[in-house]
Scaffold this active site. Structure first.
Site, mmCIF file in Angstrom:
data_model
loop_
_atom_site.group_PDB
_atom_site.id
_atom_site.type_symbol
_atom_site.label_atom_id
_atom_site.label_comp_id
_atom_site.label_asym_id
_atom_site.label_seq_id
_atom_site.Cartn_x
_atom_site.Cartn_y
_atom_site.Cartn_z
ATOM 1 C CD GLU A 273 45.874 -76.352 -62.537
ATOM 2 O OE1 GLU A 273 46.819 -75.881 -63.214
ATOM 3 O OE2 GLU A 273 45.738 -77.553 -62.340
ATOM 4 N N PRO A 274 43.526 -70.574 -62.277
ATOM 5 C CG PRO A 274 41.746 -69.180 -61.701
ATOM 6 C CD PRO A 274 42.189 -70.614 -61.667
ATOM 7 N N GLY A 275 45.847 -67.861 -62.299
ATOM 8 C CA GLY A 275 46.792 -67.115 -61.475
ATOM 9 C C GLY A 275 46.767 -65.649 -61.872
ATOM 10 N NE ARG A 276 49.489 -63.944 -67.414
ATOM 11 C CZ ARG A 276 50.804 -63.790 -67.451
ATOM 12 N NH1 ARG A 276 51.318 -62.612 -67.231
ATOM 13 N NH2 ARG A 276 51.592 -64.805 -67.721
ATOM 14 N NE ARG A 312 54.548 -60.854 -66.782
ATOM 15 C CZ ARG A 312 53.996 -60.117 -67.728
ATOM 16 N NH1 ARG A 312 53.997 -58.801 -67.626
ATOM 17 N NH2 ARG A 312 53.446 -60.680 -68.770
ATOM 18 C CE1 TYR A 316 58.410 -65.470 -69.480
ATOM 19 C CE2 TYR A 316 57.448 -63.840 -68.007
ATOM 20 C CZ TYR A 316 57.919 -65.111 -68.240
ATOM 21 O OH TYR A 316 57.886 -66.028 -67.223
ATOM 22 C CB CYS A 342 75.438 -53.821 -64.789
ATOM 23 S SG CYS A 342 75.824 -52.565 -63.581
ATOM 24 C CD GLU A 343 72.198 -58.558 -67.552
ATOM 25 O OE1 GLU A 343 72.001 -58.756 -68.771
ATOM 26 O OE2 GLU A 343 72.839 -59.323 -66.818
ATOM 27 C CE1 TYR A 371 53.172 -66.902 -62.967
ATOM 28 C CE2 TYR A 371 51.533 -65.525 -64.029
ATOM 29 C CZ TYR A 371 51.923 -66.749 -63.533
ATOM 30 O OH TYR A 371 51.069 -67.816 -63.589
HETATM 31 C C1 LIG Z 1 50.062 -75.891 -64.431
HETATM 32 C C2 LIG Z 1 49.736 -74.437 -64.374
HETATM 33 N N1 LIG Z 1 48.517 -74.069 -63.937
HETATM 34 C C3 LIG Z 1 48.169 -72.775 -63.841
HETATM 35 C C4 LIG Z 1 49.043 -71.777 -64.209
HETATM 36 C C5 LIG Z 1 48.600 -70.349 -64.077
HETATM 37 O O1 LIG Z 1 48.528 -69.713 -65.275
HETATM 38 P P1 LIG Z 1 47.943 -68.231 -65.363
HETATM 39 O O2 LIG Z 1 48.651 -67.417 -64.358
HETATM 40 O O3 LIG Z 1 48.185 -67.807 -66.737
HETATM 41 O O4 LIG Z 1 46.477 -68.341 -65.061
HETATM 42 C C6 LIG Z 1 50.303 -72.110 -64.696
HETATM 43 C C7 LIG Z 1 51.225 -71.048 -65.124
HETATM 44 O O5 LIG Z 1 52.214 -71.209 -65.729
HETATM 45 C C8 LIG Z 1 50.675 -73.482 -64.767
HETATM 46 O O6 LIG Z 1 51.883 -73.853 -65.207
#
Ligand SMILES: Cc1ncc(COP(=O)(O)O)c(C=O)c1O
Length: 413
Positions: A273-276, A312, A316, A342-343, A371
């Site tokens: 499940e890659p996102g970033r 971000r 973070y 204003c932070e 993100y």
């Molecule tokens: C369950 C799950 N899968 C996949 C991801 C995607 O993670 P990343 O964007 O680091 O690949 C996340 C991110 O928080 C997540 O909570």
């Protein structure tokens, strides 16, 4: 290949000058490179081509419809965490049979819709959720496909706010509890156990915790199979890190090798499940300098983007490289690049070396594709930024800048 480069001293996305986008669309503005997106998906597909793997893009990283459409067209499924993400993904063309539904709390209406469209799997994180799912599946006369998300208590060695694999976090099931849920599912005609998995965190740059996690999932899957149950897949979540600053993340091939070599002996399908990793470096945030000012301690460059547009750094303490759109011969100085919110924490970058900046100059924050826009808010009643997709020498708006009226559209006087 990096699609954000300087050509004749001017920053470009592919073959479009960022200056042109700023002029036509305004700032702040997210700019995405289509070539970068499809290049990342291709690299993923190539890396996992040797083994049956379902690649589910984590929609939370960037859920713009055009971004999703490109990613799904290129052959990925989706990892979703809400009804909104499900509907967006369907609108953008995802195949329901390639959708997994993650998240520690799912509402009834969300579960029912996912059952109705026939997603591939619900990633279950608690007994209460499983009971709820069984009840709703019965109500709909369906069999809910499920995967148990394990909390392996492994430190992903990343920012604590995005580490999700430790017992101190809300995520996943302890193995002993998961084992009980295996029996529960086995004895329930409205549930079908298909997988086990975990997601130990995000922006992971050390493969060791990932290797440990996959070994643990394989061992757990073996226990389930040894007890006479059937399994279809192992889901290793997302988490592979990218370069923001000086990180040296593992290559996609090293990552794939670790996962495939662990899962292959079991013969189960692999799911990730890659996102970033897919979108992070495919986008930037383009800003205009509003003003500069000095205190006895600091020199500030105040830009029109802020923490509500890209949270971000404030949330973070994360690093985004900040670069001028026009390279100049001017003297470099050390500045804090800040937004108008204003932070005190509305800082994009502290003590950054930049050429002398004046009001009206453009700069951009790199690696803002993941993100970024999905975490944007209207804090300080600021309208959310526009988003632009570049393809070669062309670009188009893929999300118009919010209008002032949008801010109070759903409010009453
Ligand atoms: C369950 C799950 N899968 C996949 C991801 C995607 O993670 P990343 O964007 O680091 O690949 C996340 C991110 O928080 C997540 O909570």
């Amino acid at each position: 290949m990096d699609q954000f480069t300087y050509q004749h001293g001017e920053a470009h996305c592919e073959d479009v000058a960022l200056k042109t986008i700023a002029k036509e669309i305004g700032t702040p503005c997210y700019v995405y490179s289509k070539a970068s997106l499809s290049g990342q998906v291709k690299k993923l597909k190539d890396a996992f081509s040797a083994y049956p793997t379902l690649l589910c893009y984590a929609v939370k990283a960037n859920s713009n419809l055009s971004v999703l459409k490109e990613i799904f067209q290129d052959g990925m499924g989706a990892d979703i965490v809400s009804l909104g993400e499900l509907e967006r993904s369907l609108k953008a063309g995802v195949k329901p049979t390639e959708v997994v539904y993650s998240g520690v709390g799912k509402r009834e209406d969300e579960i029912l819709r996912a059952l109705d469209v026939g997603i591939y799997s619900f990633n279950v994180e608690s007994k209460a959720e499983l009971e709820n799912l069984a009840r709703l599946a019965k109500q709909r006369g369906k069999i809910a496909p499920i995967s148990l998300r394990i909390n392996p208590n492994i430190d992903a060695k990343t920012n604590p706010k995005i580490a999700t694999g430790l017992f101190s976090t809300k995520f996943g099931l302890v193995e002993s509890e998961a084992m009980e849920l295996v029996l529960f599912a086995q004895n329930n005609p409205n549930l079908e156990l298909k997988g086990v998995g975990c997601h130990i965190g995000s922006q992971i740059t050390d493969l060791k915790p990932m290797a440990e996690a996959v070994e643990r999932m394989v061992a757990f899957a073996r226990r389930i199979i040894a007890d006479g149950h059937k399994l279809e897949f192992i889901d290793m979540g997302g988490g592979l890190g990218i370069v923001y600053d000086k990180e040296i993340p593992p290559s996609i091939d090293q990552y794939a090798e670790i996962l495939i070599s662990a899962v292959k002996p079991l013969g189960l399908r692999l799911l990730i499940e890659p996102g970033r990793w897919v979108v992070g470096n495919a986008g930037i945030l383009l800003c205009t300098v509003l003003a500069t000012k000095k205190t006895p301690k600091k020199s500030f460059v105040i830009v029109d983007g802020a923490m509500n547009d890209l949270v971000r750094p404030a949330m973070y303490d994360s690093f985004h490289a900040i670069q001028p759109v026009l390279l100049s011969e001017g003297i470099e100085g050390i500045h804090d690049v800040v937004g108008p919110v204003c932070e005190t924490g509305d800082i994009f970058g502290s003590d950054r070396s930049l050429p002398a900046m004046n009001a009206g100059d453009l700069l951009y924050l790199r690696s803002a594709g993941a993100y970024g826009s999905t975490m944007a808010s209207n804090y300080n009643s600021r309208t959310k930024p526009a988003e632009v997709m570049v393809e070669g020498a062309q670009f188009k708006t893929v999300r118009r800048r919010e209008k002032l009226e949008d801010l109070w559209r759903d409010e009453e006087l």
